[in-house]
Design an enzyme around this catalytic site. Structure first.
Site, short mmCIF file in Angstrom:
data_model
loop_
_atom_site.label_atom_id
_atom_site.label_comp_id
_atom_site.label_asym_id
_atom_site.label_seq_id
_atom_site.Cartn_x
_atom_site.Cartn_y
_atom_site.Cartn_z
N TYR A 107 -1.27 -0.27 11.27
CA TYR A 107 -1.54 -0.96 10.00
C TYR A 107 -0.40 -0.73 9.01
O TYR A 107 0.18 -1.67 8.47
CB TYR A 107 -2.87 -0.49 9.39
CG TYR A 107 -2.99 -0.81 7.92
CD1 TYR A 107 -3.15 -2.12 7.48
CD2 TYR A 107 -2.92 0.21 6.95
CE1 TYR A 107 -3.23 -2.42 6.11
CE2 TYR A 107 -3.01 -0.08 5.59
CZ TYR A 107 -3.16 -1.40 5.18
OH TYR A 107 -3.23 -1.69 3.84
N LYS A 115 2.42 -3.28 7.30
CA LYS A 115 2.58 -3.49 5.85
C LYS A 115 4.03 -3.16 5.43
O LYS A 115 4.61 -3.84 4.59
CB LYS A 115 1.58 -2.63 5.05
CG LYS A 115 0.13 -3.03 5.21
CD LYS A 115 -0.22 -4.41 4.68
CE LYS A 115 -0.19 -4.49 3.17
NZ LYS A 115 -0.67 -5.83 2.69
N THR A 156 0.83 -1.21 0.00
CA THR A 156 0.00 0.00 0.00
C THR A 156 0.86 1.26 0.00
O THR A 156 1.99 1.24 0.51
CB THR A 156 -0.90 0.00 1.26
OG1 THR A 156 -1.45 1.29 1.45
CG2 THR A 156 -0.13 -0.36 2.53
N ASP A 157 0.30 2.36 -0.51
CA ASP A 157 1.03 3.63 -0.47
C ASP A 157 1.21 4.14 0.96
O ASP A 157 2.06 5.00 1.21
CB ASP A 157 0.31 4.69 -1.33
CG ASP A 157 -1.11 5.02 -0.89
OD1 ASP A 157 -1.61 4.38 0.06
OD2 ASP A 157 -1.73 5.91 -1.50
N GLU A 158 0.43 3.57 1.92
CA GLU A 158 0.52 4.08 3.29
C GLU A 158 1.88 3.79 3.92
O GLU A 158 2.22 4.40 4.94
CB GLU A 158 -0.59 3.48 4.16
CG GLU A 158 -1.96 3.89 3.68
CD GLU A 158 -3.06 3.79 4.73
OE1 GLU A 158 -2.75 3.61 5.92
OE2 GLU A 158 -4.23 3.90 4.35
P1 NAD Z 1 -10.07 -6.81 3.09
O1 NAD Z 1 -9.97 -6.51 4.55
O2 NAD Z 1 -11.34 -6.51 2.36
O3 NAD Z 1 -9.75 -8.35 2.82
C1 NAD Z 1 -8.74 -9.04 3.51
C2 NAD Z 1 -8.98 -10.52 3.32
O4 NAD Z 1 -7.91 -11.22 3.97
C3 NAD Z 1 -10.29 -11.02 3.96
O5 NAD Z 1 -10.95 -11.88 3.08
C4 NAD Z 1 -9.82 -11.77 5.20
O6 NAD Z 1 -10.69 -12.84 5.57
C5 NAD Z 1 -8.47 -12.29 4.74
N1 NAD Z 1 -7.56 -12.55 5.87
C6 NAD Z 1 -7.31 -11.74 6.92
N2 NAD Z 1 -6.44 -12.34 7.75
C7 NAD Z 1 -6.12 -13.54 7.21
C8 NAD Z 1 -5.26 -14.60 7.57
N3 NAD Z 1 -4.56 -14.55 8.71
N4 NAD Z 1 -5.17 -15.66 6.76
C9 NAD Z 1 -5.89 -15.74 5.60
N5 NAD Z 1 -6.74 -14.78 5.22
C10 NAD Z 1 -6.85 -13.68 6.00
O7 NAD Z 1 -8.84 -6.04 2.44
P2 NAD Z 1 -8.69 -5.38 1.00
O8 NAD Z 1 -9.11 -3.98 1.06
O9 NAD Z 1 -9.25 -6.29 -0.01
O10 NAD Z 1 -7.08 -5.38 0.88
C11 NAD Z 1 -6.40 -6.50 0.35
C12 NAD Z 1 -4.91 -6.21 0.36
O11 NAD Z 1 -4.64 -5.03 -0.41
C13 NAD Z 1 -4.34 -5.93 1.75
O12 NAD Z 1 -3.08 -6.54 1.83
C14 NAD Z 1 -4.22 -4.42 1.81
O13 NAD Z 1 -3.16 -4.03 2.65
C15 NAD Z 1 -3.91 -4.10 0.36
N6 NAD Z 1 -4.33 -2.76 -0.12
C16 NAD Z 1 -5.61 -2.33 0.08
C17 NAD Z 1 -5.99 -1.09 -0.42
C18 NAD Z 1 -7.39 -0.56 -0.24
O14 NAD Z 1 -7.67 0.59 -0.55
N7 NAD Z 1 -8.34 -1.36 0.23
C19 NAD Z 1 -5.07 -0.29 -1.13
C20 NAD Z 1 -3.77 -0.78 -1.31
C21 NAD Z 1 -3.41 -2.01 -0.81
O1 DAU Z 2 -4.02 4.13 0.77
C1 DAU Z 2 -4.30 2.76 0.72
C2 DAU Z 2 -5.05 2.36 1.97
O2 DAU Z 2 -6.35 2.90 1.85
C3 DAU Z 2 -5.11 0.85 2.18
O3 DAU Z 2 -3.81 0.37 2.41
C4 DAU Z 2 -6.00 0.50 3.37
O4 DAU Z 2 -6.14 -0.91 3.47
C5 DAU Z 2 -7.37 1.12 3.14
O5 DAU Z 2 -8.19 0.88 4.26
C6 DAU Z 2 -7.24 2.62 2.90
O6 DAU Z 2 -6.82 3.31 4.11
P1 DAU Z 2 -7.45 4.72 4.55
O7 DAU Z 2 -7.26 4.90 5.98
O8 DAU Z 2 -7.00 5.80 3.64
O9 DAU Z 2 -9.01 4.39 4.16
P2 DAU Z 2 -10.37 4.66 4.95
O10 DAU Z 2 -11.46 4.31 4.00
O11 DAU Z 2 -10.38 4.04 6.29
O12 DAU Z 2 -10.35 6.23 5.14
C7 DAU Z 2 -10.23 7.11 4.02
C8 DAU Z 2 -10.19 8.53 4.57
O13 DAU Z 2 -11.48 8.85 5.10
C9 DAU Z 2 -9.22 8.73 5.72
O14 DAU Z 2 -8.63 10.01 5.61
C10 DAU Z 2 -10.08 8.64 6.96
C11 DAU Z 2 -11.40 9.20 6.49
N1 DAU Z 2 -12.62 8.64 7.14
C12 DAU Z 2 -12.77 7.30 7.15
C13 DAU Z 2 -13.87 6.73 7.75
C14 DAU Z 2 -14.04 5.23 7.79
C15 DAU Z 2 -13.56 9.49 7.68
O15 DAU Z 2 -13.43 10.72 7.65
N2 DAU Z 2 -14.65 8.93 8.26
C16 DAU Z 2 -14.84 7.58 8.34
O16 DAU Z 2 -15.85 7.14 8.94
#
Ligand code: NAD
Ligand code: DAU
Length: 359
Positions: A165, A169, A140-142
């Protein structure tokens, strides 16, 4: 024909990725392993037809014995490691599981892949691997931390994670890199910006706001709502991972993003307007501790070197996403009938401030 082991394939991005791969490479075999935590949902995959090329196994990536058994049963070419605890707010309340899953789980996956892929696994000097194998770590970019008003993350930006988190990562990225440097393991790391789209669990900003709008509930905006995220439609993240899997140079990191910076408040207002609700639902709430102010991805490397391009504009993607949630209210209802409401009440018990008292 390849056999891909997808971890976390019942989550948001993993399930979209499985759908993407079967559309693009119908002859591939996918083994989806997922522990089915609160975020894992087999309903996300219910449209994947019964297919001998698709196998689901409930397994935890931390379970070395089980992971070993899976590698010994299937001839796996690639691992795409999505499995993770993914929500920043949860990592603030309960950091430990982020370390065990995201760091130690990744190490179990790497170690087992190395054992089955290295041609001389007992020789610590051996850097010879079966042809075409690859371990792709979905990061992730985070991991780069937060930006000020200017600048963008490039692949060589220092890792400065700010939340448990993102620290977990970043740690996983470091161990993946170490397996490349020390053992010559064929790896790639992708670092994507914020995703949105169908099947995203309603703890994340966009689905949470859509769900609350549909229920006429307050829309909790953290702090001043001026934090910036760089949004990418999930389909485009999947196509970028596919490009890196097939064309990425071994050992390289690729940033993924579509140049779509928006403030949180802009996103929330857009959702309210599109669904046709009143802006009075928007409430400012106490800020997230350690809240990163701005993320922005420089995607020059993946676009110039691998020829990847996002297909969706933000306007198209958000329209599709809202439409999907409106057409799939039962999906959300099924989630809400579990522990979601308990989670929501615990997380959002802060005092809300009406938006008109601030603007
Ligand atoms: P998500 O939380 O929707 O899905 C995570 C999945 O992993 C779930 O199905 C969960 O059951 C499974 N899981 C959790 N712990 C586990 C374990 N110990 N063993 C096996 N399975 C397990 O997450 P997402 O948003 O789909 O993100 C997927 C990946 O992409 C993550 O690695 C996250 O860091 C990365 N990512 C997410 C975003 C975003 O915006 N959502 C952006 C960049 C990178
Ligand atoms: O940048 C990539 C990341 O984006 C991934 O690695 C993470 O898995 C994914 O969860 C996401 O992280 P963020 O923290 O950026 O996403 P989130 O949707 O939780 O929040 C987006 C922005 O919105 C953040 O600045 C917090 C804000 N927010 C979020 C929630 C849930 C609010 O203001 N109110 C809310 O209730």
């Amino acid at each position: 024909m390849k056999t891909i082991l997808v971890t976390g394939g019942a989550g948001f991005i993993g399930s979209n990725f499985i759908r993407f791969i079967f559309n693009k490479h119908p002859d591939y075999k996918i083994i989806n392993i997922d522990a089915l935590t609160y975020a894992g949902n087999l309903e996300n995959l219910k449209d994947i037809p019964d297919n001998p090329n698709y196998i689901f196994i409930k397994a935890d990536i931390r379970d070395r014995v089980k992971i070993n058994e899976i590698f010994s049963s299937y001839n796996i070419d690639n691992v795409v490691n999505f499995a993770a605890e993914s929500h920043v707010d949860r990592s603030i309340v309960e950091p430990e599981i982020f370390l065990t899953t995201n760091v130690l789980g990744t190490q179990v996956m790497l170690d087992t892949a190395k054992k089955y892929w290295n041609v001389n696994p007992c020789d610590k000097y051996s850097k010879e691997y079966k042809p075409e194998v690859k371990f792709l770590q979905v990061s992730t970019d985070e991991v780069y931390g937060a930006l000020g008003l200017k600048g963008m993350f490039v692949e060589t930006t220092s890792l400065m994670p700010n939340s448990p988190y993102s620290a977990s990562k970043a740690s996983a990225d470091m161990i993946v890199r170490a397996y490349y440097k020390t053992f010559g393991m064929p790896i790639n790391i992708t670092r994507c910006s914020n995703n949105y789209g169908p099947y995203q669990f309603p703890e994340k900003l966009i689905p949470l706001m859509i769900n609350n709008c549909l229920k006429n509930k307050d829309l909790p905006v953290y702090g001043d709502g001026m934090q910036i995220r760089d949004w990418l439609y999930v389909y485009d993240h999947c196509s970028a991972i596919d490009s890196v899997l097939h064309k990425g140079l071994i050992g390289e990191v690729y940033n993924i993003g579509g140049n779509n910076e928006k403030t949180n408040m802009d996103i929330v207002k857009l959702i309210v307007k599109t669904i046709g609700k009143s802006q009075s639902l928007i409430k400012y709430v106490k800020d997230r501790p350690g809240h990163d102010r701005r993320y922005a991805i420089d995607n020059a490397k993946i676009t110039t070197q691998l020829g990847w391009r996002p297909q969706y504009t933000f306007e198209q993607g958000i329209k599709e996403t809202i439409k999907w949630y409106l057409n799939n209210t039962q999906w959300i209802e099924n989630i809400a009938s579990g522990n979601y409401n308990k989670y929501y009440n615990k997380m959002y018990s802060n005092v809300c401030v009406d938006i008109k008292d601030i603007e």
